[in-house]
Write an enzyme that holds these catalytic residues in place. Structure first.
Site, PDB file in Angstrom:
ATOM      1  CE  LYS A   1      35.641  50.870  35.678  1.00  0.00           C
ATOM      2  NZ  LYS A   1      36.635  50.199  34.828  1.00  0.00           N
ATOM      3  CB  ILE A   2      38.952  53.357  41.689  1.00  0.00           C
ATOM      4  CG1 ILE A   2      37.588  52.656  41.625  1.00  0.00           C
ATOM      5  CG2 ILE A   2      39.224  53.861  43.099  1.00  0.00           C
ATOM      6  CD1 ILE A   2      37.485  51.377  42.427  1.00  0.00           C
TER       7      ILE A   2
ATOM      8  CG  ASP B   1      47.504  51.552  34.670  1.00  0.00           C
ATOM      9  OD1 ASP B   1      47.611  50.574  33.907  1.00  0.00           O
ATOM     10  OD2 ASP B   1      46.456  51.819  35.276  1.00  0.00           O
TER      11      ASP B   1
ATOM     12  N   PRO C   1      43.866  46.129  40.236  1.00  0.00           N
ATOM     13  CG  PRO C   1      43.206  45.007  38.301  1.00  0.00           C
ATOM     14  CD  PRO C   1      43.842  46.269  38.780  1.00  0.00           C
TER      15      PRO C   1
ATOM     16  CB  SER D   1      43.174  47.938  45.414  1.00  0.00           C
ATOM     17  OG  SER D   1      42.818  47.380  44.183  1.00  0.00           O
ATOM     18  NE  ARG D   2      38.978  42.550  45.647  1.00  0.00           N
ATOM     19  CZ  ARG D   2      38.060  43.509  45.573  1.00  0.00           C
ATOM     20  NH1 ARG D   2      38.205  44.632  46.254  1.00  0.00           N
ATOM     21  NH2 ARG D   2      36.969  43.339  44.846  1.00  0.00           N
TER      22      ARG D   2
ATOM     23  CG  ASP E   1      37.907  50.036  52.607  1.00  0.00           C
ATOM     24  OD1 ASP E   1      37.320  50.051  53.706  1.00  0.00           O
ATOM     25  OD2 ASP E   1      37.310  49.829  51.531  1.00  0.00           O
TER      26      ASP E   1
ATOM     27  CD  GLU F   1      39.113  42.399  52.849  1.00  0.00           C
ATOM     28  OE1 GLU F   1      39.700  43.447  53.110  1.00  0.00           O
ATOM     29  OE2 GLU F   1      38.352  42.266  51.882  1.00  0.00           O
TER      30      GLU F   1
ATOM     31  CG  HIS G   1      36.047  45.439  51.142  1.00  0.00           C
ATOM     32  ND1 HIS G   1      36.839  44.422  50.692  1.00  0.00           N
ATOM     33  CD2 HIS G   1      35.656  46.101  50.023  1.00  0.00           C
ATOM     34  CE1 HIS G   1      36.916  44.460  49.380  1.00  0.00           C
ATOM     35  NE2 HIS G   1      36.216  45.467  48.955  1.00  0.00           N
TER      36      HIS G   1
HETATM   37  P1  NAI Z   1      39.867  49.345  36.503  1.00  0.00           P
HETATM   38  O1  NAI Z   1      39.854  48.026  35.801  1.00  0.00           O
HETATM   39  O2  NAI Z   1      39.059  50.484  35.942  1.00  0.00           O
HETATM   40  O3  NAI Z   1      41.362  49.861  36.652  1.00  0.00           O
HETATM   41  C1  NAI Z   1      42.422  49.082  37.090  1.00  0.00           C
HETATM   42  C2  NAI Z   1      43.693  49.678  36.527  1.00  0.00           C
HETATM   43  O4  NAI Z   1      44.798  48.983  37.101  1.00  0.00           O
HETATM   44  C3  NAI Z   1      43.821  49.535  35.003  1.00  0.00           C
HETATM   45  O5  NAI Z   1      44.144  50.779  34.437  1.00  0.00           O
HETATM   46  C4  NAI Z   1      44.941  48.509  34.820  1.00  0.00           C
HETATM   47  O6  NAI Z   1      45.706  48.733  33.647  1.00  0.00           O
HETATM   48  C5  NAI Z   1      45.766  48.758  36.074  1.00  0.00           C
HETATM   49  N1  NAI Z   1      46.612  47.652  36.465  1.00  0.00           N
HETATM   50  C6  NAI Z   1      46.380  46.319  36.371  1.00  0.00           C
HETATM   51  N2  NAI Z   1      47.410  45.624  36.884  1.00  0.00           N
HETATM   52  C7  NAI Z   1      48.307  46.542  37.321  1.00  0.00           C
HETATM   53  C8  NAI Z   1      49.569  46.462  37.949  1.00  0.00           C
HETATM   54  N3  NAI Z   1      50.134  45.275  38.224  1.00  0.00           N
HETATM   55  N4  NAI Z   1      50.210  47.616  38.255  1.00  0.00           N
HETATM   56  C9  NAI Z   1      49.667  48.810  37.967  1.00  0.00           C
HETATM   57  N5  NAI Z   1      48.470  48.957  37.374  1.00  0.00           N
HETATM   58  C10 NAI Z   1      47.802  47.840  37.054  1.00  0.00           C
HETATM   59  O7  NAI Z   1      39.436  49.016  37.998  1.00  0.00           O
HETATM   60  P2  NAI Z   1      38.756  50.008  39.064  1.00  0.00           P
HETATM   61  O8  NAI Z   1      37.289  50.030  38.850  1.00  0.00           O
HETATM   62  O9  NAI Z   1      39.497  51.275  39.087  1.00  0.00           O
HETATM   63  O10 NAI Z   1      39.007  49.176  40.417  1.00  0.00           O
HETATM   64  C11 NAI Z   1      40.304  48.939  40.903  1.00  0.00           C
HETATM   65  C12 NAI Z   1      40.229  47.959  42.059  1.00  0.00           C
HETATM   66  O11 NAI Z   1      39.608  48.586  43.177  1.00  0.00           O
HETATM   67  C13 NAI Z   1      39.355  46.718  41.818  1.00  0.00           C
HETATM   68  O12 NAI Z   1      40.068  45.713  41.108  1.00  0.00           O
HETATM   69  C14 NAI Z   1      39.027  46.290  43.206  1.00  0.00           C
HETATM   70  O13 NAI Z   1      40.030  45.383  43.652  1.00  0.00           O
HETATM   71  C15 NAI Z   1      39.095  47.566  44.024  1.00  0.00           C
HETATM   72  N6  NAI Z   1      37.786  47.997  44.551  1.00  0.00           N
HETATM   73  C16 NAI Z   1      37.650  48.186  45.907  1.00  0.00           C
HETATM   74  C17 NAI Z   1      36.447  48.601  46.440  1.00  0.00           C
HETATM   75  C18 NAI Z   1      36.261  48.850  47.908  1.00  0.00           C
HETATM   76  O14 NAI Z   1      35.119  48.924  48.391  1.00  0.00           O
HETATM   77  N7  NAI Z   1      37.319  49.045  48.669  1.00  0.00           N
HETATM   78  C19 NAI Z   1      35.271  48.761  45.585  1.00  0.00           C
HETATM   79  C20 NAI Z   1      35.535  48.596  44.179  1.00  0.00           C
HETATM   80  C21 NAI Z   1      36.759  48.197  43.703  1.00  0.00           C
END
Ligand code: NAI
Length: 330
Positions: free
Chosen positions: A155-156, A175, A205, A232-233, A257, A262, A294
């Protein structure tokens, strides 16, 4: 349904209280302290705890929660790398999260970091406040016609792809499961993404498989003068290797971020503290690095969406109608 909220700030409380009237069966109490082995026992008498990105939801905490009768952990975030899912499963504790509260909030912050650090906005802002109108040291690069490499196009990442596309960039991505809706994105293997990208933004993630995805070896494969952004993390980047890369002038700019150490800092005012680790200070010493704490998620829209989904998750659990997408399972 009684929920104990950990690690809450004023903006959390305000946004949850705003949506509470829609959920008359829910009672909420807020703690400023975060969830840890020492504070888990406070959950006695609650059906659920609500935790956040820095909360310790490891095995020991899960066992205390089980002993205190807690049946549900509500993560008010998307990531759940801080939750021991095996322990939760063994203890019969359900873990629910908010998978996509506002992907654009995080993607827009990723682009804000990329732009700010590229154009040295952080330096320009301070300089002008000091009546220093010199432009020396503020030269950036155009993003137009450059290549953006997006790691993780969920999504992001997808929102970030759309933003980069709007900037007139060529967008490539890596991905494990390509997103078919992104017809303007070229999927490549990870090494190709590293070799071709002018801007790399991490949106996957943190998992056991990609811990320290960015390390000396992968940094060497990047283009010289690359811009790296991580919203991300922190564990995706081996910070010591990043610092060595910055010192060797591999990076044009870095926007973070999230970063490895952190946890003790996130959302706290520590201006009077002597920090126990030096990584943050070292990162901040570089003129081409910006660190935020963050805050990618922090928009009005995202907070409202987090509150609604979290309380709806609680009600769905109570009514035995859990949405699969919100369920975090082993
Ligand atoms: P999502 O689950 O919609 O998308 C994650 C994507 O990463 C998926 O398409 C998955 O197939 C792919 N993926 C998984 N492992 C992978 C790898 N080793 N290499 C490449 N791609 C891989 O998650 P979303 O909602 O997009 O969030 C992503 C991350 O953003 C979260 O897991 C979280 O860690 C981080 N996040 C950070 C925030 C902040 O405030 N800075 C807030 C919300 C999320």
């Amino acid at each position: 349904m009684k929920i104990l909220f950990y690690d809450t700030k004023k903006y959390d409380k305000d946004s949850f209280e705003k949506v509470l009237p829609q959920y008359p069966e829910i009672e909420m109490d807020f703690l400023e302290t975060d969830l840890s082995v020492h504070t888990a026992r406070l959950a006695k008498g609650y059906d659920a705890v609500c935790a956040f990105v820095s909360s310790d939801v490891g095995e020991q905490v899960i066992r205390v929660l089980e002993a205190k009768g807690v049946k549900l952990v509500l993560m008010r975030c998307a990531g759940y790398n801080n939750v021991d899912l095996d322990a939760a499963h063994e203890c019969g504790i359900t873990v629910l999260r908010v998978p996509g509260y506002s992907p654009e909030a995080v993607a827009e912050h990723a682009m804000a970091l990329a732009l700010a650090v590229n154009r040295r906005i952080h330096k320009g802002y301070i300089k002008v406040r000091e009546n220093n109108f010199s432009l020396v040291g503020l030269t950036g690069v155009n993003f137009y016609k450059k290549t953006a490499g997006i790691v993780g196009t969920g999504k992001i990442g997808a929102a970030m792809c759309r933003i980069c596309h709007g900037f007139g960039m060529r967008v490539i991505a890596y991905d494990l499961y390509p997103n078919k809706e992104l017809d303007f994105v070229e999927y490549v293997d990870f090494d190709t993404l590293l070799a071709q990208s002018d801007l790399i933004s991490l949106h996957c993630p943190l998992t056991e498989d990609n811990y320290h995805l960015i390390n000396t070896e992968t940094i060497q494969k990047m283009k010289d003068e690359v811009i790296l952004v991580n919203t991300s993390r922190g564990g995706l980047i081996k910070t010591e290797d990043l610092i060595a890369g910055i010192r060797s002038k591999k990076f044009f700019a870095v926007g973070l971020d999230v970063y490895e150490e952190e946890t003790n800092n996130v959302f706290e005012n520590r201006e009077d503290d002597i920090l126990e680790n030096s990584t943050t200070a070292r990162l901040l010493s570089f003129p081409n690095v910006i660190v935020t704490s963050h805050q990618g998620f922090l928009t009005e829209e995202a907070l409202a969406s987090i509150s609604e989904t979290t309380l709806q998750n609680a009600m769905d659990f109570k009514n035995g109608e859990i949405k699969e997408i919100n369920l975090v399972s082993r």
